[in-house]
Write a protein that holds these residues in place. Structure first.
Motif, PDB file in Angstrom:
ATOM      1  N   VAL A   1      -4.874   0.327 -14.870  1.00  8.05           N
ATOM      2  CA  VAL A   1      -6.274  -1.389 -15.315  1.00  8.05           C
ATOM      3  C   VAL A   1      -4.881  -2.184 -15.455  1.00  8.05           C
ATOM      4  CG1 VAL A   1      -7.951  -1.875 -16.369  1.00  8.05           C
ATOM      5  CG2 VAL A   1      -8.157   0.717 -15.487  1.00  8.05           C
ATOM      6  N   ARG A   2      -4.499  -1.272 -17.063  1.00  7.13           N
ATOM      7  CA  ARG A   2      -3.192  -2.371 -17.459  1.00  7.13           C
ATOM      8  C   ARG A   2      -2.385  -3.086 -16.327  1.00  7.13           C
ATOM      9  NH1 ARG A   2      -2.723   1.197 -21.456  1.00  7.13           N
ATOM     10  NH2 ARG A   2      -1.135   1.553 -20.955  1.00  7.13           N
ATOM     11  N   ARG A   3      -1.844  -2.547 -15.663  1.00  5.85           N
ATOM     12  CA  ARG A   3      -1.310  -2.863 -14.491  1.00  5.85           C
ATOM     13  C   ARG A   3      -1.774  -3.128 -13.080  1.00  5.85           C
ATOM     14  NH1 ARG A   3       0.802  -0.551 -18.671  1.00  5.85           N
ATOM     15  NH2 ARG A   3       2.638  -0.046 -18.946  1.00  5.85           N
ATOM     16  N   SER A   4      -3.018  -3.034 -13.110  1.00  6.65           N
ATOM     17  CA  SER A   4      -3.787  -3.833 -12.101  1.00  6.65           C
ATOM     18  C   SER A   4      -2.517  -3.060 -10.233  1.00  6.65           C
ATOM     19  CB  SER A   4      -2.914  -4.972 -11.598  1.00  6.65           C
ATOM     20  OG  SER A   4      -3.772  -5.611 -12.807  1.00  6.65           O
ATOM     21  N   ILE A   5      -3.077  -1.897 -10.335  1.00 10.38           N
ATOM     22  CA  ILE A   5      -2.130  -1.207  -9.404  1.00 10.38           C
ATOM     23  C   ILE A   5      -3.889  -0.239  -8.959  1.00 10.38           C
ATOM     24  CG2 ILE A   5      -1.726   1.455  -8.988  1.00 10.38           C
ATOM     25  CD1 ILE A   5       0.749   0.139 -11.352  1.00 10.38           C
TER      26      ILE A   5
ATOM     27  N   VAL B   1       1.032  -1.531   0.255  1.00  8.87           N
ATOM     28  CA  VAL B   1      -0.184   0.169  -0.037  1.00  8.87           C
ATOM     29  C   VAL B   1       1.058   1.116  -0.066  1.00  8.87           C
ATOM     30  CG1 VAL B   1      -1.337   1.207   0.976  1.00  8.87           C
ATOM     31  CG2 VAL B   1      -2.026  -1.260   1.056  1.00  8.87           C
ATOM     32  N   VAL B   2       0.511   2.269  -0.832  1.00  5.36           N
ATOM     33  CA  VAL B   2       1.299   3.554  -0.984  1.00  5.36           C
ATOM     34  C   VAL B   2       0.447   4.275  -0.278  1.00  5.36           C
ATOM     35  CG1 VAL B   2       2.953   4.890  -2.962  1.00  5.36           C
ATOM     36  CG2 VAL B   2       2.592   2.292  -3.336  1.00  5.36           C
ATOM     37  N   VAL B   3       0.867   5.606   0.720  1.00  6.66           N
ATOM     38  CA  VAL B   3      -0.062   6.824   0.538  1.00  6.66           C
ATOM     39  C   VAL B   3       0.741   7.922   0.164  1.00  6.66           C
ATOM     40  CG1 VAL B   3      -0.923   8.359   2.535  1.00  6.66           C
ATOM     41  CG2 VAL B   3      -0.649   5.314   2.603  1.00  6.66           C
ATOM     42  N   GLY B   4       0.159   7.994  -1.193  1.00  7.13           N
ATOM     43  CA  GLY B   4       0.460   9.216  -1.197  1.00  7.13           C
ATOM     44  C   GLY B   4       0.430   9.024  -2.958  1.00  7.13           C
ATOM     45  N   ALA B   5      -0.195   9.797  -3.455  1.00  9.00           N
ATOM     46  CA  ALA B   5       0.143   8.948  -5.470  1.00  9.00           C
ATOM     47  C   ALA B   5       1.289  10.673  -5.881  1.00  9.00           C
ATOM     48  CB  ALA B   5      -1.937   9.619  -5.965  1.00  9.00           C
ATOM     49  N   GLY B   6       1.507  11.229  -5.331  1.00  8.25           N
ATOM     50  CA  GLY B   6       2.901  12.366  -5.713  1.00  8.25           C
ATOM     51  C   GLY B   6       3.896  11.380  -7.013  1.00  8.25           C
ATOM     52  N   GLN B   7       4.613  12.388  -7.625  1.00  5.05           N
ATOM     53  CA  GLN B   7       5.858  11.280  -8.232  1.00  5.05           C
ATOM     54  C   GLN B   7       6.274  10.520  -7.513  1.00  5.05           C
ATOM     55  OE1 GLN B   7       6.834  13.353 -11.248  1.00  5.05           O
ATOM     56  NE2 GLN B   7       7.428  11.827 -11.823  1.00  5.05           N
ATOM     57  N   GLY B   8       6.354  10.492  -6.162  1.00 11.63           N
ATOM     58  CA  GLY B   8       7.116   9.148  -5.853  1.00 11.63           C
ATOM     59  C   GLY B   8       6.281   7.875  -5.151  1.00 11.63           C
ATOM     60  N   GLY B   9       5.777   8.335  -4.461  1.00  7.44           N
ATOM     61  CA  GLY B   9       4.080   7.109  -5.287  1.00  7.44           C
ATOM     62  C   GLY B   9       3.820   7.023  -6.228  1.00  7.44           C
ATOM     63  N   PHE B  10       3.174   7.545  -7.283  1.00  5.51           N
ATOM     64  CA  PHE B  10       3.680   7.317  -8.773  1.00  5.51           C
ATOM     65  C   PHE B  10       4.862   6.153  -9.212  1.00  5.51           C
ATOM     66  CE2 PHE B  10       4.437   7.308 -12.759  1.00  5.51           C
ATOM     67  CZ  PHE B  10       3.736   6.643 -13.434  1.00  5.51           C
TER      68      PHE B  10
ATOM     69  N   TYR C   1      -7.594  -0.782   4.066  1.00  4.66           N
ATOM     70  CA  TYR C   1      -6.507  -1.964   2.961  1.00  4.66           C
ATOM     71  C   TYR C   1      -5.344  -1.926   4.341  1.00  4.66           C
ATOM     72  CZ  TYR C   1      -9.047   0.937  -0.358  1.00  4.66           C
ATOM     73  OH  TYR C   1     -10.236   0.941  -1.506  1.00  4.66           O
ATOM     74  N   GLY C   2      -5.563  -3.729   3.756  1.00  3.95           N
ATOM     75  CA  GLY C   2      -4.472  -4.079   4.333  1.00  3.95           C
ATOM     76  C   GLY C   2      -3.117  -4.132   4.126  1.00  3.95           C
ATOM     77  N   TYR C   3      -1.998  -4.027   4.598  1.00  4.60           N
ATOM     78  CA  TYR C   3      -0.736  -4.271   4.418  1.00  4.60           C
ATOM     79  C   TYR C   3       0.122  -5.318   4.323  1.00  4.60           C
ATOM     80  CZ  TYR C   3       1.538  -1.061   7.811  1.00  4.60           C
ATOM     81  OH  TYR C   3       1.576  -0.739   8.763  1.00  4.60           O
ATOM     82  N   GLY C   4       1.387  -5.506   3.260  1.00  2.69           N
ATOM     83  CA  GLY C   4       2.639  -6.013   3.535  1.00  2.69           C
ATOM     84  C   GLY C   4       3.646  -5.529   3.825  1.00  2.69           C
ATOM     85  N   HIS C   5       3.472  -5.058   3.587  1.00  6.57           N
ATOM     86  CA  HIS C   5       4.335  -4.116   3.136  1.00  6.57           C
ATOM     87  C   HIS C   5       4.062  -2.295   2.576  1.00  6.57           C
ATOM     88  CE1 HIS C   5       8.279  -1.829   4.502  1.00  6.57           C
ATOM     89  NE2 HIS C   5       8.444  -1.070   3.002  1.00  6.57           N
TER      90      HIS C   5
ATOM     91  N   GLY D   1       2.253  -8.866  -6.557  1.00  2.46           N
ATOM     92  CA  GLY D   1       1.067  -8.934  -5.794  1.00  2.46           C
ATOM     93  C   GLY D   1       0.397  -7.833  -5.729  1.00  2.46           C
ATOM     94  N   PRO D   2      -1.002  -7.175  -4.998  1.00  4.96           N
ATOM     95  CA  PRO D   2      -1.732  -6.452  -4.979  1.00  4.96           C
ATOM     96  C   PRO D   2      -0.890  -5.239  -4.656  1.00  4.96           C
ATOM     97  CG  PRO D   2      -2.954  -8.337  -3.968  1.00  4.96           C
ATOM     98  CD  PRO D   2      -1.079  -8.381  -4.157  1.00  4.96           C
ATOM     99  N   ILE D   3      -1.551  -3.803  -5.553  1.00  4.86           N
ATOM    100  CA  ILE D   3      -0.695  -3.125  -5.136  1.00  4.86           C
ATOM    101  C   ILE D   3      -1.781  -1.906  -4.769  1.00  4.86           C
ATOM    102  CG2 ILE D   3       0.838  -0.877  -5.555  1.00  4.86           C
ATOM    103  CD1 ILE D   3       1.894  -3.248  -7.717  1.00  4.86           C
ATOM    104  N   THR D   4      -1.810  -0.923  -3.572  1.00  8.37           N
ATOM    105  CA  THR D   4      -3.026   0.506  -3.957  1.00  8.37           C
ATOM    106  C   THR D   4      -2.287   1.410  -3.250  1.00  8.37           C
ATOM    107  OG1 THR D   4      -4.196  -1.105  -2.157  1.00  8.37           O
ATOM    108  CG2 THR D   4      -4.285   0.706  -2.411  1.00  8.37           C
TER     109      THR D   4
END
Length: 424
Positions: free
Chosen positions: A77-81, A14-23, A106-110, A36-39
């Protein structure tokens, strides 16, 4: 010989923040084959976008929203993000979950914290008047662009990169501009006095009024609540129907602190960008990490830093452990002048000037004979060479730089045995 143990891939990220680094974290995970799942959780409604154009082409109406996007909607969508819009309100490091304001979780492994920073505001009377702006998000830029369209007198509080870039854009749009800076010169925290002096002269030559060594005591408005003037510490009144506050940013550390992670001027991480919790990393503008040369903890606010952090974390999570050793670099476009900086020049005690023209030069900054940084004005080849010199193991002595006919490009080419025109 025993083979090194490869880190176990987390079940989900799980990534919190969708700026340049998060993206970039999400994108690089997929590039490294993470299955694995990426949120990717964004607090903004827009698709992840570039921020540098906000104070340049986007502000001036020369780029539309879609030109800011890092990728179109179909990419995720194509990359299942899983791109989620929402505000994260808490982290449970024991259960390894994040909670959102709408009650979802949302649960996370990391977990990767790419929470960025927020603009500082002025704690003076009138700071909340209509027509007073900050510039950090696309929404901020849209509001600022609308104000600029009808503004006659703009006052910029703070002569950092954002403030000066906006001042240049406002002057090019025909607006009268005054910049008020509390320190004794523009860009005082980021560049040498020589380079700062160049940009002060540049802005004044374009008609911008620079008032340095002046704080702001108050902002004044009319009966409708719209700003009409800025009052510096000396008591004068500067007419203003638009005010931009550009006095720096504060890292968003609240989530990390509430989760029990160490924070200071940023979320504290090690050279691997890990917090004290092995299941949580922090990257980009919100992360305070050890500097390659000094080991001091520092935050850096740049696209290059956010992208580099993201790539390292993605590589680590997919089995390629390493440390962040990239040297920082920055750039700023003001009028037709480009400033590029490689390295970080804290406390330099010696300078070497390359180039004798008033519009194109580089300043090499040393401390104790060690090269700290190179500031290049309209000399991109010098900048590319300087970035190579900032890498671990590279170097340049003060005596070499002072040698007759010294060239950064030639020096790097001679050390590497080849052309120094690109940086990987």
């Amino acid at each position: 010989m025993t083979a090194a143990v490869r880190p176990t891939r987390p079940e989900s990220v799980v990534v919190v923040g969708a700026g340049q680094g998060g993206f970039q974290t999400a994108a690089s995970l997929r590039e490294h084959g993470y299955p694995g799942p990426i949120t990717l959780i964004s607090a903004e409604d827009a698709l992840p976008y570039e921020r540098p154009p906000l104070s340049k082409t986007y502000l001036m109406g020369e780029a539309d929203e879609s030109q800011l996007w890092l990728r179109p909607a179909t990419y995720y969508v194509r990359r299942s993000i899983d791109l989620v819009r929402g505000t994260v309100t808490g982290i449970d490091p024991v259960a390894r979950t994040v909670r959102l304001a709408d009650g979802s979780g949302y649960g996370y492994g990391h977990l990767v914290l790419a929470t960025g920073a927020r603009p500082r505001t002025l704690g003076v009377p009138g700071a909340g008047l209509r027509g007073v702006h900050v510039l950090r998000t696309a929404e901020d830029a849209i509001a600022l662009r609308a104000s600029l369209a009808s503004a006659r007198h703009a006052v910029v509080v703070g002569a950092g990169f954002i403030g000066l870039e906006f001042a240049a854009a406002a002057r090019e749009s025909g607006c009268e501009v005054t910049v008020v800076e509390a320190l004794d010169r523009p860009l005082a925290r980021t560049v040498s006095a020589r380079t700062a002096g160049h940009f002060a002269r540049l802005h004044r030559s374009k008609g911008t009024r620079l008032l340095c060594g002046q704080g702001v005591a108050a902002l004044h408005g009319d009966r409708r609540g719209a700003v009409t003037a800025v009052e510096p510490a000396d008591g004068r009144r500067l007419p203003a129907d638009l005010v931009l506050i550009g006095v720096g940013v504060t890292p968003r550390t609240e989530l990390a602190a509430a989760a029990g992670l160490a924070v200071g001027d940023g979320i504290t991480v090690d050279s691997r960008l890990l917090t004290g919790d092995p299941h949580i990393s922090a990257i980009g503008d919100c992360a305070a990490f050890p500097q390659v040369r000094s080991g001091d903890l520092r935050r850096l606010e740049s696209v290059q830093n956010a992208v580099g952090h993201a790539r390292l974390v993605a590589a680590r999570l997919t089995g390629a452990p390493g440390s962040y050793e990239e040297a920082p670099w920055f750039w700023s476009d003001q009028f037709s002048t480009t400033l590029q900086i490689a390295g970080h020049a804290d406390g330099h005690d010696e300078e070497v000037l390359l180039g004798d023209g008033p519009r194109a030069f580089s300043v090499l900054l040393f401390r104790g004979g060690t090269l700290l940084a190179v500031e290049s004005v309209n000399r991109p080849v010098d900048h590319l060479a300087a970035r190579r010199l900032m890498q671990p193991g590279a170097g340049l002595t003060l005596d070499e730089a002072r040698g007759e006919g010294f060239s950064l490009q030639d020096h790097v080419a001679n050390r590497s045995g080849g052309y120094a025109g690109s940086v990987g």
